[in-house]
Write a protein that holds these residues in place. Structure first.
Motif, mmCIF file in Angstrom:
data_model
loop_
_atom_site.group_PDB
_atom_site.id
_atom_site.type_symbol
_atom_site.label_atom_id
_atom_site.label_comp_id
_atom_site.label_asym_id
_atom_site.label_seq_id
_atom_site.Cartn_x
_atom_site.Cartn_y
_atom_site.Cartn_z
ATOM 1 N N THR A 1 -7.281 1.989 1.076
ATOM 2 C CA THR A 1 -6.780 1.380 -0.153
ATOM 3 C C THR A 1 -5.905 0.163 0.126
ATOM 4 O O THR A 1 -5.655 -0.628 -0.786
ATOM 5 N N PHE A 2 -5.445 0.013 1.373
ATOM 6 C CA PHE A 2 -4.595 -1.149 1.668
ATOM 7 C C PHE A 2 -4.835 -1.758 3.048
ATOM 8 O O PHE A 2 -4.424 -2.899 3.303
ATOM 9 N N ALA A 3 -5.454 -1.029 3.954
ATOM 10 C CA ALA A 3 -5.649 -1.517 5.325
ATOM 11 C C ALA A 3 -6.927 -2.347 5.384
ATOM 12 O O ALA A 3 -8.029 -1.811 5.536
ATOM 13 N N THR A 4 -6.770 -3.664 5.249
ATOM 14 C CA THR A 4 -7.925 -4.566 5.276
ATOM 15 C C THR A 4 -7.674 -5.679 6.272
ATOM 16 O O THR A 4 -6.524 -6.088 6.500
ATOM 17 N N ASP A 5 -8.756 -6.205 6.848
ATOM 18 C CA ASP A 5 -8.602 -7.285 7.818
ATOM 19 C C ASP A 5 -8.494 -8.627 7.099
ATOM 20 O O ASP A 5 -8.431 -8.689 5.856
ATOM 21 N N ALA A 6 -8.485 -9.710 7.866
ATOM 22 C CA ALA A 6 -8.292 -11.044 7.287
ATOM 23 C C ALA A 6 -9.395 -11.404 6.306
ATOM 24 O O ALA A 6 -9.183 -12.195 5.372
ATOM 25 N N GLY A 52 0.808 -1.211 0.000
ATOM 26 C CA GLY A 52 0.000 0.000 0.000
ATOM 27 C C GLY A 52 0.840 1.259 0.000
ATOM 28 O O GLY A 52 0.498 2.247 -0.670
ATOM 29 N N LEU A 53 1.923 1.244 0.751
ATOM 30 C CA LEU A 53 2.832 2.396 0.777
ATOM 31 C C LEU A 53 3.334 2.714 -0.630
ATOM 32 O O LEU A 53 3.355 3.880 -1.052
ATOM 33 N N LEU A 54 3.726 1.685 -1.362
ATOM 34 C CA LEU A 54 4.239 1.894 -2.710
ATOM 35 C C LEU A 54 3.136 2.407 -3.638
ATOM 36 O O LEU A 54 3.365 3.296 -4.469
ATOM 37 N N GLU A 55 1.936 1.856 -3.484
ATOM 38 C CA GLU A 55 0.835 2.292 -4.340
ATOM 39 C C GLU A 55 0.465 3.742 -4.046
ATOM 40 O O GLU A 55 0.249 4.546 -4.972
ATOM 41 N N VAL A 56 0.406 4.102 -2.773
ATOM 42 C CA VAL A 56 0.017 5.457 -2.383
ATOM 43 C C VAL A 56 1.042 6.479 -2.868
ATOM 44 O O VAL A 56 0.689 7.498 -3.486
ATOM 45 N N THR A 57 2.302 6.235 -2.598
ATOM 46 C CA THR A 57 3.326 7.214 -2.982
ATOM 47 C C THR A 57 3.497 7.263 -4.501
ATOM 48 O O THR A 57 3.776 8.330 -5.062
ATOM 49 N N GLY A 58 3.320 6.119 -5.169
ATOM 50 C CA GLY A 58 3.375 6.133 -6.621
ATOM 51 C C GLY A 58 2.268 6.991 -7.210
ATOM 52 O O GLY A 58 2.483 7.779 -8.143
ATOM 53 N N ARG A 59 1.086 6.847 -6.651
ATOM 54 C CA ARG A 59 -0.080 7.608 -7.122
ATOM 55 C C ARG A 59 0.094 9.102 -6.859
ATOM 56 O O ARG A 59 -0.240 9.940 -7.707
ATOM 57 N N LEU A 60 0.632 9.437 -5.700
ATOM 58 C CA LEU A 60 0.805 10.840 -5.340
ATOM 59 C C LEU A 60 1.849 11.533 -6.192
ATOM 60 O O LEU A 60 1.646 12.661 -6.667
ATOM 61 N N PHE A 61 2.984 10.888 -6.368
ATOM 62 C CA PHE A 61 4.138 11.557 -6.945
ATOM 63 C C PHE A 61 4.436 11.153 -8.384
ATOM 64 O O PHE A 61 5.465 11.542 -8.930
ATOM 65 N N GLY A 62 3.520 10.387 -8.991
ATOM 66 C CA GLY A 62 3.713 10.030 -10.385
ATOM 67 C C GLY A 62 4.874 9.087 -10.586
ATOM 68 O O GLY A 62 5.698 9.283 -11.495
ATOM 69 N N LEU A 63 4.939 8.051 -9.744
ATOM 70 C CA LEU A 63 6.049 7.097 -9.795
ATOM 71 C C LEU A 63 5.507 5.681 -9.917
ATOM 72 O O LEU A 63 4.354 5.410 -9.601
ATOM 73 N N ARG A 64 6.350 4.782 -10.365
ATOM 74 C CA ARG A 64 6.028 3.358 -10.285
ATOM 75 C C ARG A 64 7.270 2.620 -9.803
ATOM 76 O O ARG A 64 8.404 3.020 -10.082
ATOM 77 N N TYR A 65 7.022 1.550 -9.057
ATOM 78 C CA TYR A 65 8.092 0.750 -8.459
ATOM 79 C C TYR A 65 8.016 -0.657 -9.047
ATOM 80 O O TYR A 65 6.979 -1.314 -8.958
#
Length: 652
Positions: free
Chosen positions: A487-492, A345-358
């Motif tokens: 967008t990423f914090a989900t339970d079991a 989720g961290l990668l998806e969020v920061t990619g979306r914000l800053f126009g990046l992909r990892y």
């Protein structure tokens, strides 16, 4: 052509040879460039600066791998090699700074010759200032003493860090004494053959135990063990370190070490540090009293005669206040933060914000826990950097959370590579640790995005040190908003964290801001006065006595008798007298964040917020240290930064 990333060893046994080759080659290239500069400098001042900058870059490469692998490599042999390499790089840098022949090369440059190139002119001014601060104008005997002092400072700093890193303390308790702990934690900590459970002072153990265990004696025991890490071994190291820093500062013309250190920061001079601390203390007085009253009211339900909440009970009772007053059960909150989902989720969020992909890459690293990604701008084929995430604890590894440099980026010459070093659970995470992960990733983004310029000196996070934390502290905001977390914090079962729970978490966190601010100012005061006190020489206060006095004056929570928290306060190494920088940066971070959600809609993925993120990326992160931080922030905000947003946040 885009530079290639470093090729790390494919075999564990190859690491010592690889490390020697890497550092020896970098140091040799640095020496070759500097020798040529000293003996036959180019006629073009820009080429003089370019040659010096490249030499400093090679020296920095050796220092970077020394610092990184001295803190993370699982091999003690490699850690020792790394410490030695870092010492050698520091020694060489000191020798350069005291070399009058080198200084004369830069003194001879006419400023007018580089006036039309702002970055070259900036570099020239900073290089000259480096020489002045190094003591190049002193006599030979004094310069020899400066060199010896600097070398010893490096040794002491490394030994201080090594003791903290290796001093993992434990307590042993019965399973019954762990009542209140999460089930997944208990499953990962089975009783041994003697029916006892070992709890360590590493964060994945000590933090949840202090929060959740119902047995007060267990909370007290783990808190004492945590606070006494490094004691008594580090006290003589710190005492000598502070004295040598003071000697160095006064030798080159400053009143004390804080004045020397602050001279190249945004704050400007040493006496401004306690003035800033007092400003924050005053602003936090009302919020702190509100927080303590709320906490004490709950504590007295269990301890009717209490007049204060002891430090070893703070985390537990703060958790009870969150649960009972704000309906925030941290054990429930944890179920939404599975480590794997958080990382993705961290990668998806920061990619979306800053126009990046990892893009994940399967390459060798120093440990199997490390995951590696190449970083790209959206729509562009060439990678702009590589990041390595080393996020779980192990023996011999750095105990806190930090971003380390593997290579600083320079366009066309060297790809920026950064390493995130943390100590998180492999399973469910505390939300505080999620916030920490966002924070440290902010440094990593700054390192990569700011590593696209023309000069090693200005690459990445090479800004004034009291601005360095602002981008990372601002990125924490995205870990507190429901639209982001869901967008990423989900339970079991795959259900996202409820928005009303996130709102309650925010309300609960707001209730502790005063205590947090005053605790930070206690740390900042300790950082400052431990150094400023050296003006008294041998009559300087005992470190424990001074810590106790400063805690009583500044902190919200009382001193725990018999403990020595300063002994493992690692920021006394790298940050020296400048721990205030965290709060200074937070003031700026709160002001910058006000541009993202000015209407308080809470939608940090709205088109306007993403546009602001792109503008922030290009105005603040991409320039690295090529301009003064205050100017970068003013360009982004359209005005100088102010205290107002921070004061309003603290008062809410």
């Amino acid at each position: 052509m885009t530079p290639e990333p470093l090729a790390l060893p494919t075999s564990y046994d190859d690491w010592p040879a690889w490390f020697r080759a890497r550092t020896e080659d970098e140091l040799a290239r640095a020496a070759e460039l500097v020798d040529a500069l000293r003996e036959a400098p180019p006629s073009d001042p820009r080429e003089v600066l370019r040659q010096w900058d490249r030499a400093a870059g090679h020296l920095g490469n050796a220092a970077a791998v020394g610092s990184l692998f001295g803190n993370v490599h699982p091999s003690a042999e490699v850690r020792d090699l790394a410490d030695a390499a870092e010492q050698e790089a520091q020694r060489i840098g000191t020798a350069w700074g005291l070399d009058r022949a080198l200084y004369d090369v830069f003194a001879a440059i006419d400023d007018a010759q580089v006036a039309d190139d702002p970055e070259a002119a900036r570099l020239l001014a900073k290089v000259r200032d480096d020489f002045r601060r190094s003591g190049v104008d002193k006599d030979e005997a004094t310069r020899e003493r400066i060199a010896a002092v600097r070398e010893r400072i490096t040794e002491l700093d490394q030994e201080f860090g090594r003791v903290i890193r290796d001093d993992v303390r434990t307590i042993r308790v019965t399973p019954e004494q762990l009542a209140g702990m999460p089930e997944d934690w208990l499953a990962a900590h089975p009783a041994d053959d003697e029916g006892m459970v070992t709890v360590t002072t590493d964060y994945p153990d000590s933090m949840p135990v202090r929060m959740f265990v119902r047995d007060q004696e267990v909370r007290r025991a783990i808190t004492v063990a945590f606070l006494d890490r490094g004691w008594p071994a580090t006290e003589p190291l710190l005492t000598e370190l502070f004295a040598l820093r003071h000697e160095l500062a006064t030798t080159v013309g400053y009143a004390d070490w804080p004045s020397y250190d602050a001279d190249v920061k945004m704050i400007g001079d040493g006496p401004a540090i306690p003035a800033f601390i007092d400003k924050i203390v005053a602003a936090a007085e009302g919020p702190m009293r509100r927080d303590l009253a709320q906490l004490l009211e709950r504590y007295r339900r269990d301890h009717p005669d209490a007049v204060e909440v002891p430090g070893y009970d703070y985390n537990h009772y703060a958790e009870l206040v969150r649960a009972e007053r704000y309906d925030v059960d941290s054990q429930r909150v944890r179920t939404y933060f599975d480590f794997g989902k958080v990382r993705a989720g961290l990668l998806e969020v920061t990619g979306r914000l800053f126009g990046l992909r990892y893009t994940p890459v399967d390459v060798p690293a120093w440990h199997e826990d490390v995951t590696t990604y190449d970083v790209f701008r959206d729509g562009e084929p060439e990678r702009i950097g590589r990041i390595h995430l080393d996020l779980h604890p192990r023996e011999g590894k750095y105990k806190h959370a930090a971003q380390f440099t593997l290579a600083a980026g320079v366009a066309g010459e060297q790809l920026p590579e950064g390493v995130l070093v943390c100590n998180f659970s492999r399973g469910l995470m505390e939300h505080d640790h999620v916030v920490t992960l966002f924070h440290e990733f902010g440094h990593l983004l700054h390192h990569v995005l700011g590593g696209q310029g023309a000069w090693h000196r200005f690459a990445g996070v090479a800004t004034e040190w009291d601005f360095v934390e602002a981008p990372s502290q601002m990125l924490e905001e995205w870990a507190w908003h429901a639209d982001v977390l869901r967008t990423f914090a989900t339970d079991a079962a795959g259900e996202p964290i409820p928005a009303e729970l996130v709102a309650a978490m925010r309300d609960a966190a707001a209730s502790g801001k005063g205590i947090y601010a005053r605790t930070q100012m206690f740390y900042a005061a300790m950082s400052y006065w431990f150094h400023a006190d050296r003006v008294h020489g041998d009559d300087a206060p005992d470190l424990t006595d001074r810590m106790v006095e400063l805690q009583a004056r500044y902190a919200a929570l009382p001193y725990l008798p018999g403990t020595h928290m300063f002994a493992s306060f690692g920021h006394l190494g790298g940050y020296s007298s400048g721990y205030y920088t965290y709060m200074w940066s937070l003031v700026i971070a709160k002001d910058m964040f006000s541009a993202f959600d000015p209407d308080d809609t809470g939608d940090l993925f709205a088109a306007a917020a993403v546009d602001t993120a792109h503008r922030y990326r290009d105005a603040v992160l991409v320039p690295g240290g090529s301009r003064d931080a205050a100017d970068l922030v003013a360009d982004f905000l359209g005005r100088p930064f102010s205290f107002d947003a921070y004061a309003a946040w603290l008062a809410r």
